[in-house]
Motif scaffolding. Sequence first.
Motif, PDB file in Angstrom:
ATOM      1  N   GLU A  97       2.814   0.068  -5.064  1.00  0.00           N
ATOM      2  CA  GLU A  97       1.893  -0.339  -6.130  1.00  0.00           C
ATOM      3  C   GLU A  97       2.232   0.355  -7.439  1.00  0.00           C
ATOM      4  O   GLU A  97       2.138  -0.252  -8.512  1.00  0.00           O
ATOM      5  CB  GLU A  97       0.459  -0.014  -5.717  1.00  0.00           C
ATOM      6  CG  GLU A  97      -0.086  -0.935  -4.629  1.00  0.00           C
ATOM      7  CD  GLU A  97      -1.442  -0.485  -4.120  1.00  0.00           C
ATOM      8  OE1 GLU A  97      -2.000   0.467  -4.701  1.00  0.00           O
ATOM      9  OE2 GLU A  97      -1.936  -1.086  -3.141  1.00  0.00           O
ATOM     10  N   ALA A  98       2.639   1.621  -7.348  1.00  0.00           N
ATOM     11  CA  ALA A  98       3.034   2.346  -8.559  1.00  0.00           C
ATOM     12  C   ALA A  98       4.270   1.721  -9.192  1.00  0.00           C
ATOM     13  O   ALA A  98       4.341   1.516 -10.410  1.00  0.00           O
ATOM     14  CB  ALA A  98       3.286   3.815  -8.232  1.00  0.00           C
ATOM     15  N   SER A 123       5.312  -1.329  -8.790  1.00  0.00           N
ATOM     16  CA  SER A 123       4.929  -2.652  -9.277  1.00  0.00           C
ATOM     17  C   SER A 123       4.290  -2.548 -10.654  1.00  0.00           C
ATOM     18  O   SER A 123       4.595  -3.328 -11.562  1.00  0.00           O
ATOM     19  CB  SER A 123       3.959  -3.301  -8.284  1.00  0.00           C
ATOM     20  OG  SER A 123       3.405  -4.483  -8.811  1.00  0.00           O
ATOM     21  N   HIS A 124       3.411  -1.570 -10.821  1.00  0.00           N
ATOM     22  CA  HIS A 124       2.739  -1.396 -12.110  1.00  0.00           C
ATOM     23  C   HIS A 124       3.724  -0.982 -13.199  1.00  0.00           C
ATOM     24  O   HIS A 124       3.696  -1.522 -14.314  1.00  0.00           O
ATOM     25  CB  HIS A 124       1.649  -0.334 -11.969  1.00  0.00           C
ATOM     26  CG  HIS A 124       0.981   0.020 -13.263  1.00  0.00           C
ATOM     27  ND1 HIS A 124      -0.052  -0.727 -13.795  1.00  0.00           N
ATOM     28  CD2 HIS A 124       1.200   1.033 -14.143  1.00  0.00           C
ATOM     29  CE1 HIS A 124      -0.436  -0.200 -14.943  1.00  0.00           C
ATOM     30  NE2 HIS A 124       0.308   0.874 -15.169  1.00  0.00           N
ATOM     31  N   GLY A 173       5.995  -4.030 -13.915  1.00  0.00           N
ATOM     32  CA  GLY A 173       5.346  -5.297 -14.227  1.00  0.00           C
ATOM     33  C   GLY A 173       5.753  -6.451 -13.340  1.00  0.00           C
ATOM     34  O   GLY A 173       5.844  -7.590 -13.801  1.00  0.00           O
ATOM     35  N   TYR A 184       1.842   7.586 -12.318  1.00  0.00           N
ATOM     36  CA  TYR A 184       0.845   6.584 -11.939  1.00  0.00           C
ATOM     37  C   TYR A 184       0.112   7.004 -10.665  1.00  0.00           C
ATOM     38  O   TYR A 184      -1.116   6.918 -10.584  1.00  0.00           O
ATOM     39  CB  TYR A 184       1.534   5.234 -11.735  1.00  0.00           C
ATOM     40  CG  TYR A 184       0.574   4.114 -11.400  1.00  0.00           C
ATOM     41  CD1 TYR A 184      -0.066   3.400 -12.413  1.00  0.00           C
ATOM     42  CD2 TYR A 184       0.297   3.775 -10.082  1.00  0.00           C
ATOM     43  CE1 TYR A 184      -0.950   2.372 -12.120  1.00  0.00           C
ATOM     44  CE2 TYR A 184      -0.577   2.749  -9.770  1.00  0.00           C
ATOM     45  CZ  TYR A 184      -1.194   2.048 -10.789  1.00  0.00           C
ATOM     46  OH  TYR A 184      -2.085   1.041 -10.490  1.00  0.00           O
ATOM     47  N   ASP A 188      -9.049   1.719  -4.993  1.00  0.00           N
ATOM     48  CA  ASP A 188      -8.545   0.440  -5.489  1.00  0.00           C
ATOM     49  C   ASP A 188      -8.759  -0.679  -4.477  1.00  0.00           C
ATOM     50  O   ASP A 188      -9.126  -1.808  -4.834  1.00  0.00           O
ATOM     51  CB  ASP A 188      -7.062   0.555  -5.849  1.00  0.00           C
ATOM     52  CG  ASP A 188      -6.831   1.461  -7.050  1.00  0.00           C
ATOM     53  OD1 ASP A 188      -7.809   1.764  -7.752  1.00  0.00           O
ATOM     54  OD2 ASP A 188      -5.679   1.871  -7.277  1.00  0.00           O
TER      55      ASP A 188
END
Length: 440
Positions: A162-163, A165-166, A169, A232, A360
């Motif tokens: 997830e980190a 991915s963030h 983008g 992140y 989350d």
Amino acid sequence: MRTLYLDCGMGAAGDMLTAALIELLPDPDAFIEKLNKIGIPDVQITKEKAVKCGITGTHVSVKVHGIEEDESMHEHSHGDDHEHHHEHSHSDEYEHHHEHGDHCHDDEHEHDHDHHHDHAHSHDHTHHHTSLHDIEHIVRDHMDIPDEVKNDILSVYNLIAEAESHVHGVPVTEIHFHEVGTMDAVADITAVCLLMHELGPDQVIASPVNTGSGQVRCAHGILPVPAPATAYILQDIPAYQGMIRSELCTPTGAALLKHFVTKFGNMPVMQTTAIGYGMGKKDFEAANCVRAMIGNSQDLTDTVIELSCNVDDMTAEEVSFAMDRLFEGGALEVYTVPVGMKKSRPGLLIRVLCKPSDRDDIVKLIFKYTSTIGIRQTQAERFVLDRNIETKDTAYGQVRIKTSTGYGVTRLKYEYDDLARIAAEQGKSLREISQELGNE
């Protein structure tokens, strides 16, 4: 209260956490042997003694296809020839990700693993990529470990994905990892999750995390420390840079801390029974290690997130269904309070308590299963009694008893499901069965 304390004054990496926790076991060699037999493909894990600033500890290494990456391998794999043979998208930047994120490498500091590459792959530049789905297949179908440990491994890996991915983008489903580096990371994460399972602490407390400072060189440029993925993951975690210009905390280390640590702060008052030192590779003026201490503390506190929302257009059945889904998703507590809302409309305040690492996921579930369009967040510390469930043989068969202790209090309570089953079988009330069992 069995308490594990992690001293992260020199950051945290998966291999260093593994080494520190191994030293807490009565038979570290037996654990290494067990770890090598659980079914991580093409991986061999070893340990050896290491000395930093005069302190003796343990160094853990992971070999994939018989190779443990060194700096020359890293430079070969990311040289000009490699760049010509591969067109990199944003998600491809993580194909070689392991401990330092963004396939970064700094000149001053490296923990036990960076970005493993098999020479066979390096010579012909043919790489096999692994998706999160592939990782789940490896964990679920190949590893001979308890389901609880498998769930922990995948939760930690999802934090890293997830980190990434963030930062880049792109959807998590589009992120692919280099096969060899992935097995290295899976080995680190699996080791720590299995160690946590075997040590069985009631709470895990960690010091604020030293991230290191300065910059790291990456395939696509120079990035600040902590690397973006690490920064992140470390959101909501006390962290600082310190004086050492090097990357001390890695994405894997950050994710493991975020998943397992119940509270960040000073070491509590505790009677220590074992101490472990997990060593990194490089030498600094300060001992490059993670220190783990396990022992008994008197009382238990932890940090929780309280998520709240107001609704006025849900039926009782819908609210009940949502509460069940939230408990299944990891909520510690879910309850409702009748409230008056705008225009004097009656409504419900829905409150959910959860671990910071589950926030989350819980937020997504609240939006999915309730009609709210906004959620409020509050972070709080709670005082809780230590809870332990034991089984008692009775005239009605085995019955579970929950024992809660701490703060000078001891409480015993029979599990409701067992009492309800016996009461239904005997045609008696819950109170009658409870009194009968209490007199045995």
